[in-house]
Design an enzyme around this catalytic site. Structure first.
Site, PDB file in Angstrom:
ATOM      1  N   PRO A  62       3.500   2.142  -9.184  1.00 38.04           N
ATOM      2  CA  PRO A  62       2.355   1.972  -8.612  1.00 38.04           C
ATOM      3  C   PRO A  62       2.077   2.775  -7.534  1.00 38.04           C
ATOM      4  CG  PRO A  62       3.448  -0.366  -8.545  1.00 38.04           C
ATOM      5  CD  PRO A  62       4.631   0.689  -8.638  1.00 38.04           C
ATOM      6  N   GLU A  63       1.212   3.621  -7.885  1.00 37.49           N
ATOM      7  CA  GLU A  63       0.575   4.409  -6.688  1.00 37.49           C
ATOM      8  C   GLU A  63      -0.859   3.827  -6.583  1.00 37.49           C
ATOM      9  OE1 GLU A  63       1.232   8.620  -7.828  1.00 37.49           O
ATOM     10  OE2 GLU A  63       2.697   8.064  -8.834  1.00 37.49           O
TER      11      GLU A  63
END
Length: 277
Positions: A2-3
């Site tokens: 997850p960015e």
DNA sequence: AGGGCACCTCGGGCGC
DNA sequence: TGCGCCCGAGGTGCCC
């Protein structure tokens, strides 16, 4: 995984799923995840009886606001949240369960066990590690061409490692750094202090555009990412270079290269992203 | 300041 | 074709 776009998507889905719910009790089965307070039992005791007000985001961190507490949660590589009925079987790799008074549960799963949770008094969280040293939010008005070049233009290291460093600009990880640098036509190994003004301008626009488009698409599901409702993102279909090693560049038809830069797989097109300005 | 490694588990790819 | 091993994976923090 997850960015910023994925965390933002999780935030939006979590608001829908848990805002207004009250915690009855909390189960922690992997103490390592809980970083603050020091004892997982205290973490659980503090949260009992709290109601989730809303969910915010700072960089790649989620902030769950609950009455007089803030739960700061980082998903690291593969952390994910899901909401279930209490009688549904608990999946493998579930490490923390928030049991609500209405019979539903917010479950935190994390195959690689890298994720973290911290509990603070509201306001204290932004002044303390891990949030206190974070840089500019790239989707906020404070992220301008000027602010970007002010922070980075005198640095002597390569541009990709600088963009991955959350102390300057938050939210970029390995995928979106490669995508933004491609969109800006800048080689990931360019030394930051050699970038021309128009290159800082292109990079600023590329970072904002790439992240905005990815948020709109609900993030990228490369390996394991799903949002709070278990849905995959769609942006993986729009990736120009990430994961496309030895395939033709969508812009020029040249070869997409992959090499290790600072220990990270790095994707770029040498024709579109030359090493010289 | 910048680079290297450690923290974990899983799955894909490769070789036998 | 099948099995087992090695390597790499989207993030960060701590070491030097």
């Amino acid at each position: 995984m997850p960015e910023l776009p994925e965390v933002e998507t999780v935030r939006r889905t979590l608001i829908e799923l848990v805002a207004g719910k009250t915690i009855d009790h909390v189960t922690v089965t992997l103490p390592r995840i809980i970083q603050r307070p020091t004892e997982p039992e205290w973490f659980a005791a503090d949260l009992a009886g709290k109601t989730v007000q809303t969910v915010e985001r700072r960089g790649k961190f989620l902030r769950l606001l609950m009455d007089d507490l803030v739960l700061v949660s980082h998903l690291r590589m593969e952390g994910r949240y899901g909401v279930y009925q209490q009688d549904e079987p608990v999946q493998k790799h579930t490490h923390v369960i928030f049991h609500f008074t209405d019979g539903t549960e917010l479950r935190y799963q994390d195959v690689r066990q890298f994720g973290t949770m911290h509990l603070f008094k509201p306001g204290d969280d932004l002044q303390s590690p891990p949030l206190n040293k974070l840089g500019i939010e790239p989707l906020s008005e404070t992220f301008t061409e000027q602010s970007l070049s002010n922070i980075l233009s005198k640095r002597t290291s390569k541009v990709k490692p600088l963009l991955l460093n959350q102390a300057y600009v938050v939210g970029l990880g390995n995928i979106y750094v490669d995508e933004a640098l491609f969109a800006a036509g800048i080689h990931p190994e360019r030394t930051a202090n050699t970038l021309l003004p128009e290159e800082w301008s292109r990079l600023h626009k590329a970072i904002a555009d790439t992240l905005r488009s990815a948020v709109e698409a609900g993030g990228s599901s490369i390996k394991s990412y799903v949002n709070g409702q278990g849905e995959m993102g769609m942006f993986q279909h729009q990736l120009a270079v990430y994961g496309r090693a030895n395939k033709p560049c969508a812009r020029c038809g040249g070869n997409v290269e992959k090499k290790v830069v600072l220990g990270r797989g790095t994707h770029y097109c040498l024709q579109c992203q030359p090493l010289e300005a």
